[in-house]
Design an enzyme around this catalytic site. Structure first.
Site, PDB file in Angstrom:
ATOM      1  N   ASN A   1      -2.510   2.772  -4.278  1.00  0.00           N
ATOM      2  CA  ASN A   1      -3.564   1.847  -4.738  1.00  0.00           C
ATOM      3  C   ASN A   1      -4.580   2.496  -5.690  1.00  0.00           C
ATOM      4  O   ASN A   1      -5.028   1.864  -6.635  1.00  0.00           O
ATOM      5  CB  ASN A   1      -4.240   1.138  -3.559  1.00  0.00           C
ATOM      6  CG  ASN A   1      -4.979   2.047  -2.627  1.00  0.00           C
ATOM      7  OD1 ASN A   1      -4.709   3.254  -2.578  1.00  0.00           O
ATOM      8  ND2 ASN A   1      -5.906   1.499  -1.876  1.00  0.00           N
TER       9      ASN A   1
ATOM     10  N   HIS B   1       3.714  11.509  -2.900  1.00  0.00           N
ATOM     11  CA  HIS B   1       3.028  10.306  -3.365  1.00  0.00           C
ATOM     12  C   HIS B   1       3.871   9.069  -3.034  1.00  0.00           C
ATOM     13  O   HIS B   1       5.056   9.178  -2.686  1.00  0.00           O
ATOM     14  CB  HIS B   1       2.788  10.402  -4.878  1.00  0.00           C
ATOM     15  CG  HIS B   1       1.477   9.805  -5.307  1.00  0.00           C
ATOM     16  ND1 HIS B   1       0.941   8.686  -4.698  1.00  0.00           N
ATOM     17  CD2 HIS B   1       0.586  10.145  -6.283  1.00  0.00           C
ATOM     18  CE1 HIS B   1      -0.216   8.378  -5.264  1.00  0.00           C
ATOM     19  NE2 HIS B   1      -0.469   9.262  -6.226  1.00  0.00           N
ATOM     20  N   ALA B   2       3.249   7.885  -3.148  1.00  0.00           N
ATOM     21  CA  ALA B   2       3.972   6.634  -2.915  1.00  0.00           C
ATOM     22  C   ALA B   2       5.111   6.515  -3.924  1.00  0.00           C
ATOM     23  O   ALA B   2       4.974   6.930  -5.082  1.00  0.00           O
ATOM     24  CB  ALA B   2       3.017   5.459  -3.063  1.00  0.00           C
ATOM     25  N   SER B   3       6.210   5.915  -3.487  1.00  0.00           N
ATOM     26  CA  SER B   3       7.414   5.935  -4.332  1.00  0.00           C
ATOM     27  C   SER B   3       7.298   5.041  -5.565  1.00  0.00           C
ATOM     28  O   SER B   3       8.113   5.161  -6.476  1.00  0.00           O
ATOM     29  CB  SER B   3       8.635   5.549  -3.500  1.00  0.00           C
ATOM     30  OG  SER B   3       8.351   4.336  -2.855  1.00  0.00           O
TER      31      SER B   3
ATOM     32  N   GLY C   1      -3.170   5.851   4.156  1.00  0.00           N
ATOM     33  CA  GLY C   1      -2.154   4.807   4.199  1.00  0.00           C
ATOM     34  C   GLY C   1      -2.409   3.844   5.334  1.00  0.00           C
ATOM     35  O   GLY C   1      -3.533   3.746   5.844  1.00  0.00           O
ATOM     36  N   SER C   2      -1.368   3.163   5.762  1.00  0.00           N
ATOM     37  CA  SER C   2      -1.505   2.162   6.827  1.00  0.00           C
ATOM     38  C   SER C   2      -1.688   2.849   8.173  1.00  0.00           C
ATOM     39  O   SER C   2      -1.355   4.033   8.335  1.00  0.00           O
ATOM     40  CB  SER C   2      -0.262   1.296   6.878  1.00  0.00           C
ATOM     41  OG  SER C   2       0.823   2.081   7.334  1.00  0.00           O
TER      42      SER C   2
ATOM     43  N   GLU D   1      -6.718   8.845   6.984  1.00  0.00           N
ATOM     44  CA  GLU D   1      -7.591   7.908   6.246  1.00  0.00           C
ATOM     45  C   GLU D   1      -6.779   6.609   6.150  1.00  0.00           C
ATOM     46  O   GLU D   1      -5.899   6.474   5.305  1.00  0.00           O
ATOM     47  CB  GLU D   1      -7.872   8.575   4.889  1.00  0.00           C
ATOM     48  CG  GLU D   1      -8.365   7.696   3.814  1.00  0.00           C
ATOM     49  CD  GLU D   1      -9.578   6.978   4.251  1.00  0.00           C
ATOM     50  OE1 GLU D   1      -9.579   5.757   4.176  1.00  0.00           O
ATOM     51  OE2 GLU D   1     -10.500   7.661   4.700  1.00  0.00           O
ATOM     52  N   LEU D   2      -7.064   5.671   7.066  1.00  0.00           N
ATOM     53  CA  LEU D   2      -6.147   4.534   7.220  1.00  0.00           C
ATOM     54  C   LEU D   2      -6.770   3.214   6.742  1.00  0.00           C
ATOM     55  O   LEU D   2      -7.696   3.235   5.950  1.00  0.00           O
ATOM     56  CB  LEU D   2      -5.677   4.483   8.679  1.00  0.00           C
ATOM     57  CG  LEU D   2      -5.130   5.840   9.185  1.00  0.00           C
ATOM     58  CD1 LEU D   2      -4.733   5.771  10.636  1.00  0.00           C
ATOM     59  CD2 LEU D   2      -3.973   6.331   8.327  1.00  0.00           C
TER      60      LEU D   2
ATOM     61  N   CYS E   1      -8.773  -0.046   0.606  1.00  0.00           N
ATOM     62  CA  CYS E   1      -9.021   0.037   2.054  1.00  0.00           C
ATOM     63  C   CYS E   1     -10.467  -0.348   2.368  1.00  0.00           C
ATOM     64  O   CYS E   1     -10.756  -0.871   3.436  1.00  0.00           O
ATOM     65  CB  CYS E   1      -8.685   1.427   2.577  1.00  0.00           C
ATOM     66  SG  CYS E   1      -9.486   2.751   1.685  1.00  0.00           S
TER      67      CYS E   1
ATOM     68  N   GLU F   1      -5.250  -6.486   8.376  1.00  0.00           N
ATOM     69  CA  GLU F   1      -5.824  -6.163   7.064  1.00  0.00           C
ATOM     70  C   GLU F   1      -5.113  -7.017   6.004  1.00  0.00           C
ATOM     71  O   GLU F   1      -3.885  -7.076   5.982  1.00  0.00           O
ATOM     72  CB  GLU F   1      -5.602  -4.673   6.765  1.00  0.00           C
ATOM     73  CG  GLU F   1      -6.086  -4.282   5.390  1.00  0.00           C
ATOM     74  CD  GLU F   1      -6.038  -2.776   5.130  1.00  0.00           C
ATOM     75  OE1 GLU F   1      -5.243  -2.075   5.772  1.00  0.00           O
ATOM     76  OE2 GLU F   1      -6.809  -2.328   4.259  1.00  0.00           O
TER      77      GLU F   1
HETATM   78  O1  LIG Z   1      -8.389   2.503  -0.624  1.00  0.00           O
HETATM   79  C1  LIG Z   1      -9.361   3.185  -0.263  1.00  0.00           C
HETATM   80  C2  LIG Z   1     -10.194   4.134  -1.087  1.00  0.00           C
HETATM   81  C3  LIG Z   1     -11.040   3.452  -2.060  1.00  0.00           C
HETATM   82  C4  LIG Z   1     -12.108   4.327  -2.671  1.00  0.00           C
HETATM   83  O2  LIG Z   1     -12.263   5.509  -2.356  1.00  0.00           O
HETATM   84  O3  LIG Z   1     -12.854   3.801  -3.485  1.00  0.00           O
END
Ligand SMILES: O=CCCC(=O)O
Length: 466
Positions: free
Chosen positions: A132, A156-158, A207-208, A229-230, A263, A360
């Site tokens: 994200n 990293h995410a795929s 992540g989740s 960090e979820l 998140c 979420e």
């Molecule tokens: O997705 C969570 C992190 C967002 C941020 O640090 O601004």
């Protein structure tokens, strides 16, 4: 095997990368271990200087990195530029403060003994990062971790392999030694084996909560330090004395940032009865005014969701909520156009335990709850298994702070958008995880907090103290 990244706005293939083979992975782990020996011994001032250089590389290539992010995961281009700048900021922040955060703490020093707390690096740290904020999440981990003398490996995410490779190149270009930061293009099924590898000292995941549990289980079985960090389902509490114009403006931004995929996006809007109707009307109107479109266009507020399957999951949550009695005020259906576009959506009358109440919602979908008063608002805000961020809106800042202190969350904001900042600790409680990133708290996560006791009067006759 190759990994392809796909532009979610068009469905076109952006690029294709070869997966890291088992042999290459083994070489990377070996190199990381060797580099750690040298890097952990490198003066912290040198490490800081290289981080400042990484900030320069980021700024010099801002447009390239921003476009890459937008192509791979659909973030609006203006926000992608801001993200590169924020990565440079976190590098600068630790370039300026790492030594201060990690300096020895002298606890006592007299003729008989000197006691000191020293902060020493742990070794190679594995980071499992999401798509994200494909640059920011990685730099938020890497800047303090490398400054502390650890080395980093990234899974990293795929869907953002190009970003993973580009970040690795930032550190190379800045002059970090080979092996200080390495990207592994591997699948999720290979993560456990990497965590279990003796050459990995610690692990962090953003992540989740499901992924976090799995990483924590494996790391726990190996007794390896981990930071989680979820997810979050942040409440945005509107009291009757909220400054309405500013509140509505920020509510829209708080829900829609990054196409709603953050998140710490506000997800549950909890509004006291007295101003509920006014808030819903103004908020729905403002959500409706947002421009959905090509994320490369500077005028666009909301681009596509990062992947078609993620949009389908989001829509299922919306439909289930509606089936259970939720009322759609705006949006609520995927858009009739190519790409993974979901419109700004507002749902009211959300029944207790519906997906939009309990889970979420990672997309541009806001839920608004009516509550009688402040006490009920706090109760509703805390009635979630998550505990990442929360905000409260009121003209009365003392009242706001009193409410903020009652939120069960890692971050609590009064009359301000919940946001991360290199100077402030970032992380959650409850199912949002544990540990902190950023600030002096973040740089002290992956260190050995070592007690050193130096007896000064060894050999002298001492009186025994019982
Ligand atoms: O997705 C969570 C992190 C967002 C941020 O640090 O601004």
């Amino acid at each position: 095997m190759s990994i392809e990244s796909t532009n979610p706005a068009t469905g076109d293939v952006v690029d294709s990368f070869e997966e890291t083979t088992d042999e290459e992975q083994d070489d990377h782990l070996e190199r990381a271990t060797e580099t750690f020996e040298e890097w952990s011994d490198t003066p912290i001032e040198t490490r800081q200087r290289l981080l400042a250089r990484a900030a320069d590389v980021l700024r010099e290539n801002e447009a390239t990195y921003a476009e890459l992010m937008t192509e791979e995961m659909g973030k609006p281009i203006g926000q992608a530029h801001d993200e590169v700048e924020k990565c440079a900021w976190v590098c600068d922040y630790y370039a300026e403060t790492a030594a201060e955060h990690l300096q020895d703490e002298v606890i006592a020093s007299d003729e008989s003994a000197r006691t000191v707390v020293a902060y020493q690096p742990l070794g190679p740290v594995l980071a499992i990062m999401p798509w994200n904020f494909p640059f920011w999440q990685v730099f938020r981990f890497a800047a303090p971790t490398l400054a502390a003398g650890n080395v980093g490996l990234l899974k990293h995410a795929s869907n953002v392999p190009g970003c993973a490779r580009a970040i690795e190149a930032v550190f190379e270009r800045a002059g970090f030694p080979e092996g200080a930061f390495t990207s592994l293009l591997i699948s999720s099924s290979e993560i456990d084996a990497v965590i279990e590898d003796d050459r990995i000292s610690a692990v962090t995941i953003t992540g989740s909560d499901g992924a976090g549990r799995s990483v924590a289980e494996t790391a726990g079985s190996q007794l390896k330090k981990n930071v989680l960090e979820l997810g979050g389902s942040d409440p945005f509490v509107v009291l009757e004395d909220a400054p309405m114009e500013q509140t509505v403006e920020t509510a829209v931004q708080a829900r829609l940032i990054n196409n709603g995929q953050s998140c710490i996006a506000a997800k549950r809007f909890i509004v006291v009865d007295e101003v509920y109707d006014e808030f819903v009307d103004r908020f729905t109107e403002a959500m409706d005014e947002q421009v959905v479109g090509d994320p490369m266009d500077e005028e666009t507020d909301i681009g596509p969701q990062a992947r078609e399957d993620l949009m389908a999951d989001l829509h299922e949550q919306v439909q289930e909520t509606v089936d259970q009695g939720g009322e759609i005020e705006l949006g609520g259906e995927p858009m009739d156009r190519d790409g993974a576009f979901y419109p700004p959506t507002v749902i009211t009358d959300v029944p207790e335990n519906a997906p939009a109440d309990r889970e979420e919602l990672f997309g541009p979908v806001a839920t608004v709850f009516r509550v009688p008063d402040e006490a009920a608002a706090i109760e509703k805000a805390n009635d979630t298994r998550f505990g990442l961020g929360a905000s409260v809106w009121t003209e009365n800042v003392e009242r706001g702070e009193r409410v903020a202190r009652q939120f069960e969350s890692g971050l609590a904001f009064v009359n301000e958008l919940v946001k991360s900042d290199p100077r402030l600790p970032f992380g959650g409680v409850k199912d949002s995880g544990y540990g902190r990133e950023l600030s002096r708290h973040g740089i002290r996560e992956f260190v050995n907090t070592k007690t050193i006791w130096v007896q000064q009067d060894a050999g002298e006759e001492t009186e025994m103290v019982e």
